[in-house]
Write a protein that holds these residues in place. Structure first.
Motif, PDB file in Angstrom:
ATOM      1  N   GLU A 296      46.508  -0.830  55.705  1.00  0.00           N
ATOM      2  CA  GLU A 296      46.283   0.642  55.693  1.00  0.00           C
ATOM      3  C   GLU A 296      45.536   1.723  54.493  1.00  0.00           C
ATOM      4  O   GLU A 296      45.115   2.659  54.456  1.00  0.00           O
ATOM      5  CB  GLU A 296      47.758   1.587  55.862  1.00  0.00           C
ATOM      6  CG  GLU A 296      47.636   2.907  56.211  1.00  0.00           C
ATOM      7  CD  GLU A 296      46.866   3.291  57.211  1.00  0.00           C
ATOM      8  OE1 GLU A 296      45.926   4.661  57.361  1.00  0.00           O
ATOM      9  OE2 GLU A 296      46.272   2.628  58.259  1.00  0.00           O
ATOM     10  N   ARG A 297      46.069   0.304  53.276  1.00  0.00           N
ATOM     11  CA  ARG A 297      46.068   1.305  51.637  1.00  0.00           C
ATOM     12  C   ARG A 297      44.700   1.467  51.082  1.00  0.00           C
ATOM     13  O   ARG A 297      43.485   2.031  49.982  1.00  0.00           O
ATOM     14  CB  ARG A 297      47.318   0.810  50.960  1.00  0.00           C
ATOM     15  CG  ARG A 297      48.446   0.902  51.003  1.00  0.00           C
ATOM     16  CD  ARG A 297      48.818   0.379  50.961  1.00  0.00           C
ATOM     17  NE  ARG A 297      48.449   0.803  48.699  1.00  0.00           N
ATOM     18  CZ  ARG A 297      49.373   1.079  47.522  1.00  0.00           C
ATOM     19  NH1 ARG A 297      50.640   1.742  48.468  1.00  0.00           N
ATOM     20  NH2 ARG A 297      49.413   1.468  46.963  1.00  0.00           N
ATOM     21  N   ALA A 298      44.083   0.151  52.005  1.00  0.00           N
ATOM     22  CA  ALA A 298      42.435   0.030  51.646  1.00  0.00           C
ATOM     23  C   ALA A 298      41.585   0.954  51.908  1.00  0.00           C
ATOM     24  O   ALA A 298      41.248   1.704  52.835  1.00  0.00           O
ATOM     25  CB  ALA A 298      42.261  -1.278  51.922  1.00  0.00           C
ATOM     26  N   ASP A 299      40.260   1.232  50.875  1.00  0.00           N
ATOM     27  CA  ASP A 299      39.616   2.340  50.925  1.00  0.00           C
ATOM     28  C   ASP A 299      38.806   1.468  51.590  1.00  0.00           C
ATOM     29  O   ASP A 299      37.806   1.054  50.706  1.00  0.00           O
ATOM     30  CB  ASP A 299      39.360   2.961  49.755  1.00  0.00           C
ATOM     31  CG  ASP A 299      38.344   4.313  49.942  1.00  0.00           C
ATOM     32  OD1 ASP A 299      37.627   4.580  50.763  1.00  0.00           O
ATOM     33  OD2 ASP A 299      37.974   4.892  48.924  1.00  0.00           O
ATOM     34  N   VAL A 300      38.124   2.012  52.578  1.00  0.00           N
ATOM     35  CA  VAL A 300      36.956   0.731  53.294  1.00  0.00           C
ATOM     36  C   VAL A 300      35.725   1.595  53.687  1.00  0.00           C
ATOM     37  O   VAL A 300      36.205   2.850  54.704  1.00  0.00           O
ATOM     38  CB  VAL A 300      37.698  -0.189  54.569  1.00  0.00           C
ATOM     39  CG1 VAL A 300      36.523  -1.153  55.322  1.00  0.00           C
ATOM     40  CG2 VAL A 300      38.551  -0.877  54.135  1.00  0.00           C
ATOM     41  N   GLN A 301      34.087   1.490  53.521  1.00  0.00           N
ATOM     42  CA  GLN A 301      33.564   2.059  53.547  1.00  0.00           C
ATOM     43  C   GLN A 301      31.886   0.905  54.405  1.00  0.00           C
ATOM     44  O   GLN A 301      31.966  -0.274  53.244  1.00  0.00           O
ATOM     45  CB  GLN A 301      32.516   2.644  52.304  1.00  0.00           C
ATOM     46  CG  GLN A 301      33.953   4.139  52.176  1.00  0.00           C
ATOM     47  CD  GLN A 301      32.917   4.950  51.099  1.00  0.00           C
ATOM     48  OE1 GLN A 301      31.604   3.954  50.521  1.00  0.00           O
ATOM     49  NE2 GLN A 301      33.348   6.400  50.727  1.00  0.00           N
ATOM     50  N   LEU A 302      31.441   0.846  55.210  1.00  0.00           N
ATOM     51  CA  LEU A 302      30.782   0.164  55.741  1.00  0.00           C
ATOM     52  C   LEU A 302      29.004   0.110  55.511  1.00  0.00           C
ATOM     53  O   LEU A 302      28.977   1.636  54.582  1.00  0.00           O
ATOM     54  CB  LEU A 302      30.800   0.320  57.003  1.00  0.00           C
ATOM     55  CG  LEU A 302      31.547   0.419  58.207  1.00  0.00           C
ATOM     56  CD1 LEU A 302      31.191  -0.061  59.682  1.00  0.00           C
ATOM     57  CD2 LEU A 302      32.606  -1.655  58.115  1.00  0.00           C
ATOM     58  N   LEU A 303      29.317  -0.493  54.741  1.00  0.00           N
ATOM     59  CA  LEU A 303      27.930  -1.123  53.955  1.00  0.00           C
ATOM     60  C   LEU A 303      26.526  -1.284  55.336  1.00  0.00           C
ATOM     61  O   LEU A 303      26.545  -2.135  56.365  1.00  0.00           O
ATOM     62  CB  LEU A 303      27.593  -1.420  53.225  1.00  0.00           C
ATOM     63  CG  LEU A 303      28.631  -1.122  51.978  1.00  0.00           C
ATOM     64  CD1 LEU A 303      28.171  -2.597  50.756  1.00  0.00           C
ATOM     65  CD2 LEU A 303      28.201   0.055  51.186  1.00  0.00           C
ATOM     66  N   THR A 304      25.117  -0.367  54.785  1.00  0.00           N
ATOM     67  CA  THR A 304      23.892  -1.352  56.162  1.00  0.00           C
ATOM     68  C   THR A 304      23.393  -2.332  54.878  1.00  0.00           C
ATOM     69  O   THR A 304      23.359  -2.073  54.085  1.00  0.00           O
ATOM     70  CB  THR A 304      23.169   0.158  55.662  1.00  0.00           C
ATOM     71  OG1 THR A 304      23.724   1.435  56.668  1.00  0.00           O
ATOM     72  CG2 THR A 304      21.520  -0.358  57.211  1.00  0.00           C
ATOM     73  N   PRO A 305      22.864  -3.422  55.802  1.00  0.00           N
ATOM     74  CA  PRO A 305      22.660  -4.461  55.085  1.00  0.00           C
ATOM     75  C   PRO A 305      21.276  -4.278  54.591  1.00  0.00           C
ATOM     76  O   PRO A 305      21.123  -3.660  55.670  1.00  0.00           O
ATOM     77  CB  PRO A 305      22.783  -5.388  56.572  1.00  0.00           C
ATOM     78  CG  PRO A 305      23.639  -5.269  57.157  1.00  0.00           C
ATOM     79  CD  PRO A 305      23.811  -3.704  57.010  1.00  0.00           C
ATOM     80  N   GLU A 306      20.936  -4.899  53.482  1.00  0.00           N
ATOM     81  CA  GLU A 306      19.883  -4.341  53.142  1.00  0.00           C
ATOM     82  C   GLU A 306      19.195  -5.489  53.622  1.00  0.00           C
ATOM     83  O   GLU A 306      19.514  -6.704  53.340  1.00  0.00           O
ATOM     84  CB  GLU A 306      19.504  -5.348  51.555  1.00  0.00           C
ATOM     85  CG  GLU A 306      20.848  -3.618  51.195  1.00  0.00           C
ATOM     86  CD  GLU A 306      20.594  -4.197  49.396  1.00  0.00           C
ATOM     87  OE1 GLU A 306      20.579  -5.182  48.617  1.00  0.00           O
ATOM     88  OE2 GLU A 306      20.933  -2.856  48.080  1.00  0.00           O
ATOM     89  N   PRO A 307      17.512  -5.288  53.653  1.00  0.00           N
ATOM     90  CA  PRO A 307      16.373  -5.737  54.042  1.00  0.00           C
ATOM     91  C   PRO A 307      16.247  -7.573  53.546  1.00  0.00           C
ATOM     92  O   PRO A 307      16.579  -6.949  52.216  1.00  0.00           O
ATOM     93  CB  PRO A 307      15.104  -5.474  54.223  1.00  0.00           C
ATOM     94  CG  PRO A 307      15.675  -3.679  54.044  1.00  0.00           C
ATOM     95  CD  PRO A 307      16.757  -3.752  53.733  1.00  0.00           C
ATOM     96  N   HIS A 308      16.111  -8.189  54.032  1.00  0.00           N
ATOM     97  CA  HIS A 308      16.058  -9.609  53.081  1.00  0.00           C
ATOM     98  C   HIS A 308      14.658  -9.577  52.978  1.00  0.00           C
ATOM     99  O   HIS A 308      13.216  -9.513  53.614  1.00  0.00           O
ATOM    100  CB  HIS A 308      16.255 -10.674  54.001  1.00  0.00           C
ATOM    101  CG  HIS A 308      15.809 -12.366  53.841  1.00  0.00           C
ATOM    102  ND1 HIS A 308      16.877 -12.805  53.124  1.00  0.00           N
ATOM    103  CD2 HIS A 308      15.138 -12.676  53.663  1.00  0.00           C
ATOM    104  CE1 HIS A 308      16.609 -13.650  52.335  1.00  0.00           C
ATOM    105  NE2 HIS A 308      15.623 -14.392  52.671  1.00  0.00           N
ATOM    106  N   ASP A 309      14.247  -9.541  51.358  1.00  0.00           N
ATOM    107  CA  ASP A 309      12.849 -10.109  50.816  1.00  0.00           C
ATOM    108  C   ASP A 309      12.763 -11.471  50.190  1.00  0.00           C
ATOM    109  O   ASP A 309      11.406 -11.923  49.704  1.00  0.00           O
ATOM    110  CB  ASP A 309      13.073  -9.293  49.495  1.00  0.00           C
ATOM    111  CG  ASP A 309      14.236  -9.875  48.654  1.00  0.00           C
ATOM    112  OD1 ASP A 309      14.797 -10.685  49.204  1.00  0.00           O
ATOM    113  OD2 ASP A 309      14.256  -8.927  47.223  1.00  0.00           O
ATOM    114  N   GLY A 310      13.603 -12.282  50.684  1.00  0.00           N
ATOM    115  CA  GLY A 310      13.346 -13.689  50.958  1.00  0.00           C
ATOM    116  C   GLY A 310      13.231 -14.484  49.458  1.00  0.00           C
ATOM    117  O   GLY A 310      12.746 -15.511  48.914  1.00  0.00           O
ATOM    118  N   SER A 311      14.649 -13.430  48.614  1.00  0.00           N
ATOM    119  CA  SER A 311      14.895 -14.313  47.716  1.00  0.00           C
ATOM    120  C   SER A 311      16.210 -14.398  47.165  1.00  0.00           C
ATOM    121  O   SER A 311      16.474 -14.257  48.310  1.00  0.00           O
ATOM    122  CB  SER A 311      14.518 -13.111  45.979  1.00  0.00           C
ATOM    123  OG  SER A 311      15.630 -12.025  46.523  1.00  0.00           O
ATOM    124  N   SER A 312      16.321 -15.426  46.882  1.00  0.00           N
ATOM    125  CA  SER A 312      17.774 -16.278  47.087  1.00  0.00           C
ATOM    126  C   SER A 312      19.094 -15.123  46.476  1.00  0.00           C
ATOM    127  O   SER A 312      18.743 -13.776  45.359  1.00  0.00           O
ATOM    128  CB  SER A 312      17.817 -17.314  45.831  1.00  0.00           C
ATOM    129  OG  SER A 312      17.748 -17.589  44.645  1.00  0.00           O
TER     130      SER A 312
END
Length: 312
Positions: A296-312
């Motif tokens: 309840e106390r946590a500040d949560v914001q969903l993030l959009t996954p970034e496109p995978h560019d093939g790098s590690s």
């Protein structure tokens, strides 16, 4: 003002300089520090002071909570430049002791002034990281006490302080770079978990990684058919990778109290949080939190996954 009130006010004044020191390091502003100290006095005046065994410790806990709330109110919006006065009296402090009364001589010892550079670094930390670092490293407050303020486990609190300490010492990237790298690593970890890619999980986990789970999450796991065999603490990359292999299908990338993590949101409300500690490109700590009060106390914001560019 009756005699009891006068005595309580005098005892509070004996602690005022140290409380201002805590608040100043937490908030970076003498003005806001005074506001936090005043709020602490108001809470003390409304409390049963006779039931407080360690007034110094109680006041430190309260001013820490007040400052934490003030810092969280700043989240995701930029404040005016810090009201920096490195020579201000608020930078003076003494160590908090565990016994009933503080040692006046220890309280009188002056620490080095807090420079503007340090305050800027502290301002880059999440509220929880800043609280853990300031109270433990600067004022010797036990981790168990800080954990109670944050509503987290002692181990998770130690991880917060460790992460903050590395940033303050300059052993990690600046916050913006660190944030981007952390997002990349957490996103890769979630993907490897869902795909059951054991080798990828091992590469992302540090050899001595520690997974901690709170009591509520343990209860969920016990009551849920097919849930992974959780324990309060699991150590080592092999054991942790095995626990996550084929899992995390419902976990969504998220910003939790300013740090990249993941949440499970049944019915659209965050119920379980996965907090990650990343160091040198690997995950060194994972904390699973499901306690309703903490969520309840946590500040949560969903993030959009970034496109995978093939790098590690």
């Amino acid at each position: 003002m009756n005699d009891d009130s006068k005595v309580l006010a005098e005892r509070f004044e004996e602690n005022r300089a140290r409380l201002r020191a805590v608040a100043y390091r937490m908030l970076g502003s003498p003005t806001e520090a005074e506001d936090a100290v005043q709020e602490t006095w108001l809470r003390l005046s409304r409390s049963d002071a006779d039931a407080i065994d360690n007034l110094a410790g109680w006041l430190t806990t309260v001013v820490g909570r007040v400052c934490l709330d003030m810092l969280r109110a700043r989240t995701h919006r930029r404040e005016d430049p810090l009201d920096l006065h490195p020579g201000d009296e608020a930078v003076r402090h003494g160590a908090v002791r565990d016994d009933a009364e503080p040692d006046p001589e220890q309280e009188a010892i002056l620490a080095d002034s807090v420079g503007a550079a340090l305050l800027v670094v502290l301002d880059s930390l999440s509220p929880a990281e800043r609280l853990a670092f300031v109270l433990h490293d600067m004022f010797a407050v036990p981790f168990s006490d800080i954990a109670a303020i944050l509503n987290r486990s002692t181990d998770a609190t130690k991880m917060l302080a460790s992460r903050a300490r590395r940033r303050v010492r300059g052993t990690t990237d600046v916050p913006e770079t660190d944030h981007g790298r952390q997002r990349q690593i957490v996103q890769a970890f979630l993907a490897a978990s869902r795909e059951g890619d054991f080798s990828a999980l091992l590469e992302l986990l540090a050899p001595d990684v520690v997974l901690t789970t709170d009591d509520t999450a343990l209860q969920f796991a016990t009551a849920s058919p097919g849930a992974p065999p959780l324990a309060a603490q699991i150590r080592g990359r092999t054991s942790v990778a095995e626990m996550f292999r084929g899992r995390a299908r419902n976990a969504a990338l998220a910003l939790i109290d300013g740090a990249v993590g993941a949440v499970v949101k049944p019915a659209g409300k965050p119920r379980v949080a996965f907090r990650f500690t990343v160091q040198d490109g690997q995950i060194v700590g994972i904390s699973i939190v499901a306690d309703p009060a903490q969520m309840e106390r946590a500040d949560v914001q969903l993030l959009t996954p970034e496109p995978h560019d093939g790098s590690s």
